[in-house]
Each structure stands twice: as C-alpha cells, then as structure tokens.
Design an enzyme around this catalytic site. Structure first.
Site, PDB file in Angstrom:
ATOM      1  N   SER A 124       0.841  -1.196   0.000  1.00  0.00           N
ATOM      2  CA  SER A 124       0.000   0.000   0.000  1.00  0.00           C
ATOM      3  C   SER A 124       0.876   1.244   0.000  1.00  0.00           C
ATOM      4  O   SER A 124       1.979   1.235   0.569  1.00  0.00           O
ATOM      5  CB  SER A 124      -0.871  -0.026   1.259  1.00  0.00           C
ATOM      6  OG  SER A 124      -1.465   1.221   1.483  1.00  0.00           O
ATOM      7  N   TYR A 148      -1.889  -0.556  10.871  1.00  0.00           N
ATOM      8  CA  TYR A 148      -2.110  -1.227   9.584  1.00  0.00           C
ATOM      9  C   TYR A 148      -0.892  -1.035   8.675  1.00  0.00           C
ATOM     10  O   TYR A 148      -0.390  -2.003   8.085  1.00  0.00           O
ATOM     11  CB  TYR A 148      -3.377  -0.662   8.915  1.00  0.00           C
ATOM     12  CG  TYR A 148      -3.496  -1.002   7.443  1.00  0.00           C
ATOM     13  CD1 TYR A 148      -3.836  -2.272   7.034  1.00  0.00           C
ATOM     14  CD2 TYR A 148      -3.239  -0.028   6.470  1.00  0.00           C
ATOM     15  CE1 TYR A 148      -3.930  -2.585   5.688  1.00  0.00           C
ATOM     16  CE2 TYR A 148      -3.336  -0.321   5.121  1.00  0.00           C
ATOM     17  CZ  TYR A 148      -3.680  -1.600   4.727  1.00  0.00           C
ATOM     18  OH  TYR A 148      -3.759  -1.906   3.395  1.00  0.00           O
ATOM     19  N   LYS A 152       2.046  -3.692   6.906  1.00  0.00           N
ATOM     20  CA  LYS A 152       2.476  -3.753   5.500  1.00  0.00           C
ATOM     21  C   LYS A 152       4.000  -3.632   5.413  1.00  0.00           C
ATOM     22  O   LYS A 152       4.647  -4.352   4.641  1.00  0.00           O
ATOM     23  CB  LYS A 152       1.808  -2.646   4.673  1.00  0.00           C
ATOM     24  CG  LYS A 152       0.304  -2.850   4.461  1.00  0.00           C
ATOM     25  CD  LYS A 152      -0.002  -4.031   3.551  1.00  0.00           C
ATOM     26  CE  LYS A 152      -1.487  -4.323   3.444  1.00  0.00           C
ATOM     27  NZ  LYS A 152      -1.827  -5.590   2.818  1.00  0.00           N
ATOM     28  N   PRO A 296      -8.092  13.422  11.263  1.00  0.00           N
ATOM     29  CA  PRO A 296      -6.735  13.317  11.816  1.00  0.00           C
ATOM     30  C   PRO A 296      -5.904  12.301  11.040  1.00  0.00           C
ATOM     31  O   PRO A 296      -6.396  11.228  10.680  1.00  0.00           O
ATOM     32  CB  PRO A 296      -6.962  12.832  13.254  1.00  0.00           C
ATOM     33  CG  PRO A 296      -8.373  13.193  13.572  1.00  0.00           C
ATOM     34  CD  PRO A 296      -9.127  13.148  12.278  1.00  0.00           C
TER      35      PRO A 296
HETATM   36  P1  NAD Z   1     -11.056  -6.840   1.194  1.00  0.00           P
HETATM   37  O1  NAD Z   1     -11.287  -6.789   2.668  1.00  0.00           O
HETATM   38  O2  NAD Z   1     -12.210  -6.624   0.296  1.00  0.00           O
HETATM   39  O3  NAD Z   1     -10.351  -8.214   0.797  1.00  0.00           O
HETATM   40  C1  NAD Z   1      -9.558  -8.951   1.688  1.00  0.00           C
HETATM   41  C2  NAD Z   1     -10.033 -10.394   1.633  1.00  0.00           C
HETATM   42  O4  NAD Z   1      -9.219 -11.184   2.501  1.00  0.00           O
HETATM   43  C3  NAD Z   1     -11.489 -10.551   2.100  1.00  0.00           C
HETATM   44  O5  NAD Z   1     -12.162 -11.374   1.177  1.00  0.00           O
HETATM   45  C4  NAD Z   1     -11.372 -11.233   3.466  1.00  0.00           C
HETATM   46  O6  NAD Z   1     -12.471 -12.077   3.718  1.00  0.00           O
HETATM   47  C5  NAD Z   1     -10.066 -12.004   3.298  1.00  0.00           C
HETATM   48  N1  NAD Z   1      -9.329 -12.221   4.549  1.00  0.00           N
HETATM   49  C6  NAD Z   1      -8.975 -11.299   5.490  1.00  0.00           C
HETATM   50  N2  NAD Z   1      -8.285 -11.889   6.474  1.00  0.00           N
HETATM   51  C7  NAD Z   1      -8.192 -13.207   6.163  1.00  0.00           C
HETATM   52  C8  NAD Z   1      -7.587 -14.321   6.779  1.00  0.00           C
HETATM   53  N3  NAD Z   1      -6.954 -14.226   7.947  1.00  0.00           N
HETATM   54  N4  NAD Z   1      -7.674 -15.515   6.142  1.00  0.00           N
HETATM   55  C9  NAD Z   1      -8.324 -15.643   4.967  1.00  0.00           C
HETATM   56  N5  NAD Z   1      -8.905 -14.624   4.329  1.00  0.00           N
HETATM   57  C10 NAD Z   1      -8.848 -13.420   4.923  1.00  0.00           C
HETATM   58  O7  NAD Z   1      -9.897  -5.790   0.884  1.00  0.00           O
HETATM   59  P2  NAD Z   1      -9.354  -5.253  -0.524  1.00  0.00           P
HETATM   60  O8  NAD Z   1      -9.709  -3.824  -0.613  1.00  0.00           O
HETATM   61  O9  NAD Z   1      -9.731  -6.177  -1.607  1.00  0.00           O
HETATM   62  O10 NAD Z   1      -7.797  -5.324  -0.231  1.00  0.00           O
HETATM   63  C11 NAD Z   1      -7.025  -6.425  -0.649  1.00  0.00           C
HETATM   64  C12 NAD Z   1      -5.591  -6.186  -0.206  1.00  0.00           C
HETATM   65  O11 NAD Z   1      -5.123  -4.965  -0.752  1.00  0.00           O
HETATM   66  C13 NAD Z   1      -5.377  -6.091   1.305  1.00  0.00           C
HETATM   67  O12 NAD Z   1      -4.170  -6.715   1.619  1.00  0.00           O
HETATM   68  C14 NAD Z   1      -5.295  -4.594   1.538  1.00  0.00           C
HETATM   69  O13 NAD Z   1      -4.533  -4.301   2.680  1.00  0.00           O
HETATM   70  C15 NAD Z   1      -4.585  -4.141   0.267  1.00  0.00           C
HETATM   71  N6  NAD Z   1      -4.825  -2.739  -0.069  1.00  0.00           N
HETATM   72  C16 NAD Z   1      -6.113  -2.296  -0.257  1.00  0.00           C
HETATM   73  C17 NAD Z   1      -6.343  -0.962  -0.584  1.00  0.00           C
HETATM   74  C18 NAD Z   1      -7.731  -0.429  -0.768  1.00  0.00           C
HETATM   75  O14 NAD Z   1      -7.906   0.808  -0.748  1.00  0.00           O
HETATM   76  N7  NAD Z   1      -8.745  -1.257  -0.970  1.00  0.00           N
HETATM   77  C19 NAD Z   1      -5.262  -0.090  -0.737  1.00  0.00           C
HETATM   78  C20 NAD Z   1      -3.969  -0.577  -0.551  1.00  0.00           C
HETATM   79  C21 NAD Z   1      -3.771  -1.915  -0.227  1.00  0.00           C
HETATM   80  C1  WQD Z   2      -9.421   9.897   0.283  1.00  0.00           C
HETATM   81  C2  WQD Z   2      -9.633  11.399   0.442  1.00  0.00           C
HETATM   82  C3  WQD Z   2      -9.996  12.065   2.721  1.00  0.00           C
HETATM   83  C4  WQD Z   2     -13.792   9.911   3.138  1.00  0.00           C
HETATM   84  C5  WQD Z   2      -6.881   4.935   2.623  1.00  0.00           C
HETATM   85  C6  WQD Z   2      -5.849   4.291   3.522  1.00  0.00           C
HETATM   86  C7  WQD Z   2      -4.686   3.797   2.706  1.00  0.00           C
HETATM   87  C8  WQD Z   2      -5.171   2.870   1.573  1.00  0.00           C
HETATM   88  C9  WQD Z   2      -6.250   3.509   0.765  1.00  0.00           C
HETATM   89  C10 WQD Z   2      -5.092   0.572   2.295  1.00  0.00           C
HETATM   90  C11 WQD Z   2      -8.912  11.993   1.643  1.00  0.00           C
HETATM   91  C12 WQD Z   2     -11.228  12.311   1.893  1.00  0.00           C
HETATM   92  C13 WQD Z   2     -12.618  10.443   2.689  1.00  0.00           C
HETATM   93  C14 WQD Z   2     -14.896  10.770   3.347  1.00  0.00           C
HETATM   94  C15 WQD Z   2     -13.540  12.619   2.639  1.00  0.00           C
HETATM   95  N1  WQD Z   2      -5.728   1.661   2.095  1.00  0.00           N
HETATM   96  N2  WQD Z   2     -12.483  11.774   2.441  1.00  0.00           N
HETATM   97  N3  WQD Z   2     -14.729  12.107   3.082  1.00  0.00           N
HETATM   98  O1  WQD Z   2      -7.138   8.025   3.291  1.00  0.00           O
HETATM   99  O2  WQD Z   2      -6.194   8.303   0.948  1.00  0.00           O
HETATM  100  O3  WQD Z   2      -6.288   6.049   1.955  1.00  0.00           O
HETATM  101  O4  WQD Z   2      -7.308   3.981   1.633  1.00  0.00           O
HETATM  102  O5  WQD Z   2      -3.919   0.365   2.196  1.00  0.00           O
HETATM  103  O6  WQD Z   2      -3.817   3.131   3.583  1.00  0.00           O
HETATM  104  O7  WQD Z   2      -5.414   5.254   4.481  1.00  0.00           O
HETATM  105  O8  WQD Z   2      -8.390   7.117   1.265  1.00  0.00           O
HETATM  106  O9  WQD Z   2     -10.725   7.140   0.511  1.00  0.00           O
HETATM  107  O10 WQD Z   2     -10.248   7.309   2.987  1.00  0.00           O
HETATM  108  O11 WQD Z   2      -9.706   9.243   1.527  1.00  0.00           O
HETATM  109  O12 WQD Z   2     -13.449  13.845   2.424  1.00  0.00           O
HETATM  110  O13 WQD Z   2     -16.001  10.363   3.771  1.00  0.00           O
HETATM  111  O14 WQD Z   2     -11.026  11.631   0.685  1.00  0.00           O
HETATM  112  O15 WQD Z   2      -9.784  13.092   3.634  1.00  0.00           O
HETATM  113  O16 WQD Z   2      -8.510  13.291   1.277  1.00  0.00           O
HETATM  114  P1  WQD Z   2      -6.964   7.484   1.941  1.00  0.00           P
HETATM  115  P2  WQD Z   2      -9.861   7.625   1.587  1.00  0.00           P
END
Ligand code: NAD
Ligand code: WQD
Length: 343
Positions: A124, A148, A152, A296
């Site tokens: 991430s 979190y 990572k 925050p």
């Molecule tokens: P998600 O929660 O939709 O998908 C994660 C999946 O993993 C789910 O289906 C959940 O049931 C499964 N899971 C969680 N813990 C488990 C465990 N212990 N054993 C088996 N299955 C388990 O999330 P996503 O948005 O699809 O994210 C996928 C990956 O990408 C994650 O590693 C997340 O940290 C990373 N990521 C997501 C974002 C985002 O904004 N969505 C951004 C950066 C990184």
């Molecule tokens: C985007 C923008 C908020 C919600 C997060 C995690 C990051 C990654 C991706 C996993 C920001 C603004 C948001 C709302 C708003 N996840 N906002 N009203 O914070 O960039 O990233 O998701 O790895 O680790 O921190 O994404 O979609 O929460 O926010 O104004 O109701 O929208 O302030 O500027 P973020 P976000």
C-alpha cells in the site's frame, strides 16, 4: 499458470480473480469470508464462465493452507488476504498483526516445500507515510503512521529477507494508491461493511440514497480547491497489474528476480470535490456535500510516480476518473445494498 489467490473473494481479489480466469489461468482461492460474500465468487464464476477451486479457511490455519498448496501446486501466489481498516488498526492493533503478519508467515511456511517461488503481495502507498516529495517513487523513504501500515512494512521486510536468503524467489511488492471503481459488468464491486471509511464507496452510497451527504474532510488544504488530493486507480487496472507482475515473476524461468517494489497508481491527483463532481456527472444528479474538519492523520496530497511498473513489466493504468465513477455507479445502482440484496 496455476495461481493461488488469498483473499480472492474480497474487493480487489474478486476483480483480479476474474482477470486471471479470463486470461486463461487456473485459480484457487483461500478466503475466510471475514470481509467478503460468497456471492462475489459465484458472480465471478458466471462472468468468466469458468470454475476455480475455493478453500474457505483462514490463512492462519496451517493445515488448510498446506493442503491447498499441496493439492493445487501453485506456480504463483497473489496474496491479498489481510485486514485493512486503518482506524480499527489504531483502536485494536493486535488482530492486524495476527491476521496480516502471522497469516503471511503461515502462507510462506506452506510454500517452503513447494516449487513455487513467484509471489505478488498487496502492499500500500501507506508505507510511504507522510510524503517528503511528489510524485512518490519507489525510492521514497518508508515510514509508519498507523498499525495497519506497520503490518504492510513488516510484511515487505519479511519478503525482502526471504528473497535475500533464497535467490530463486521473484517477489513483487505492489504498492496500491487508492483503488476504486468496479467491473464494467456491474456484477462485482466494493461492498464495505457498515459506514464506508473511504471516499468513493461513501459517495456511491450517497448517490444511491443510503446516506444523506458526502462529508468532505477539510477544505483548507493547500490544493486546487482546498480538499485532499489522491491518486485514484481503477480496480480493473489494479487487477491487470497483478497479471503483469505474475508474468514478470514467472518469466525469470527459475532464476529469481529478487524482491521489488512497484507503485500502482495513475500518476494523477484528484481532489475530493473533483471526485464528487465526476460522480455527479456519472449518476446524473448533484450530490450534497457537508464541509467537516480535517480527518486526523490525513495529508493534503498524495500521488504516485507509476513509471517503474511500466518500465519493468509493461503495465500502466488505462482508465480515468470518469471510468472509475461510471463503473462504481453502475455497480451501486444495480446492487444498492451490495451483495446482500434486500427484498
Ligand atoms: P477486502 O477486505 O475486500 O479483501 C480482503 C479479503 O481477505 C477478504 O475477502 C477477506 O475475507 C479475506 N481475509 C482477510 N483476512 C483473512 C484471513 N486471515 N484468512 C483468509 N482470508 C482473509 O480488501 P481489498 O480492498 O480487496 O484489499 C485487498 C488487499 O489490498 C489487502 O491486503 C489490503 O490491505 C490491500 N490494499 C487495499 C487498498 C484499498 O484501498 N482497498 C489499498 C492498498 C492496499
Ligand atoms: C481519500 C480522500 C480524505 C472519506 C486509505 C488508507 C490507505 C489505503 C487507501 C489501504 C482523503 C477524503 C474520505 C470521506 C472525505 N488503504 N475523504 N470524506 O485516506 O487516501 O487512503 O485507503 O492500504 O492506507 O489510508 O483514502 O478514501 O479514505 O480518503 O473527504 O467520507 O477523501 O480526507 O482526502 P486514503 P480515503
């Protein structure tokens, strides 16, 4: 190729599973469905018109994971399974270390005796912490702003050490910026539990009438319109990047490529208000907003230099913010309650 996908029922996992199947690969999923619906897997099966294996298990369940590896004999692993809610990780960090870090160790242990040395990891942009410079490239210093993010960084470190110890590994650390949007079919998409933490699903729920207004977290940032700027990337582009990364890993032909980080972003920043406007265009109605104080921990602006992924494995994002909003609206409109449709 035979590709084992942990977390394959989740948001990014289900979109990646569909691309994997469409490209002709075989897939096996491990998911405990802690944050996913089995309906997502059924719909991927229908869309791809192809079957795949599914182990409903926690990745911390050694016997189940080992059995899946031994039976399926993967040639590559895509590891999505993790907990991902930043705020919850601050309030209660231990489940984050247990699921994400310990779960990854169990998975890697299960691969020890297998020939598979090709691994794509869901990292991430959070590993960059508060940006020192923009756009953020992979050489940007790494830091931690919440538990979190620490999980990572720890998992990246574990994978770096593993590749260092055994040069036959090829590991892609895929650092996603802000994945949004849904598959063009409108059959799979993002379905958060409870009140969405992230901007795009929140906007989509306002558009469909589930919530009254978008809370805009701060309009006094030093940005184009005062609201926060992020690098939103279409989930289908993210999914396709995994295929390109796995191909890159596999093309080492047994000669490991080491452990390399790659940004997955578009390189373009979009403000909160620009996103709300784009979604209003997509759904054909104005969306109410309420200005609230900054959240925050948020930074003003974050966007990627995604050039390395293009130079190394020939991937770049193709879809723009309007595609992201149109596809997200198409999914939300046809599935107003997500996968759990109410009568
Ligand atoms: P998600 O929660 O939709 O998908 C994660 C999946 O993993 C789910 O289906 C959940 O049931 C499964 N899971 C969680 N813990 C488990 C465990 N212990 N054993 C088996 N299955 C388990 O999330 P996503 O948005 O699809 O994210 C996928 C990956 O990408 C994650 O590693 C997340 O940290 C990373 N990521 C997501 C974002 C985002 O904004 N969505 C951004 C950066 C990184
Ligand atoms: C985007 C923008 C908020 C919600 C997060 C995690 C990051 C990654 C991706 C996993 C920001 C603004 C948001 C709302 C708003 N996840 N906002 N009203 O914070 O960039 O990233 O998701 O790895 O680790 O921190 O994404 O979609 O929460 O926010 O104004 O109701 O929208 O302030 O500027 P973020 P976000």
């Amino acid at each position: 190729m035979r590709i084992l996908i942990t977390g394959g029922a989740g948001y990014i996992g289900s979109h990646t599973l569909l691309e994997v199947l469409t490209a002709g690969h075989e897939a096996h999923i491990i998911d405990n469905l802690s944050n996913a619906s089995p309906t997502a897997l059924d719909r991927v099966k229908q869309l791809a018109n192809r079957d795949f294996g599914f182990t409903e298990a926690d990745i911390r369940d050694r016997d189940a994971v080992q059995a899946a590896v031994d039976d399926f004999v993967p040639e590559a692993v895509i590891h999505f399974a993790a907990l991902k809610a930043v705020g919850k990780s601050v309030a209660d960090p231990l489940p984050y270390f247990h699921n994400n870090v310990y779960g990854t160790l169990v998975l890697l242990d299960a691969l020890r005796a297998s020939p598979c040395r090709c691994f794509a990891f869901s990292s991430s942009a959070t590993v960059y912490g508060d940006p020192d410079y923009l756009p953020i490239d992979e050489a940007h210093p790494l830091s931690v702003t919440n538990p979190y993010g620490r999980t990572k960084l720890q998992m990246e470190g574990i994978l770096q050490d593993l590749a260092h110890s055994d040069p036959s590994w090829s590991i892609a650390l895929l650092r996603y910026f802000n994945p949004v949007g849904a598959h063009a079919s409108g059959r799979i998409g993002e379905d958060p539990n409870g009140i969405p933490d992230n901007l795009m699903p929140f906007i989509a729920q306002v558009a469909v009438g589930r919530r009254p207004a978008v809370n805009v977290f701060g309009n006094d940032y030093d940005t184009i319109d005062g609201t926060g700027v992020r690098d939103y990337i279409h989930v289908t582009d993210v999914a396709r990047a995994h295929l390109a990364a796995v191909d890159w890993c596999a093309a080492g032909n047994g000669k490991g490529r080491g452990c390399e980080p790659f940004n997955l972003g578009t390189g373009r920043g979009t403000s909160v208000m620009e996103m709300v406007d784009a979604f209003s265009r997509a759904c054909g109605k104005p969306l109410p907003t309420i200005m609230t104080p900054r959240r925050p921990g948020d930074v003003a602006t974050l966007y990627a230099d995604p050039g390395k992924a293009e130079r190394v494995f020939g991937w770049r994002a193709e879809l723009d913010v309007d595609d992201m909003c149109r596809s997200s609206w198409n999914w939300q409109m046809h599935n107003p309650q997500g996968y759990d449709q109410e009568p």
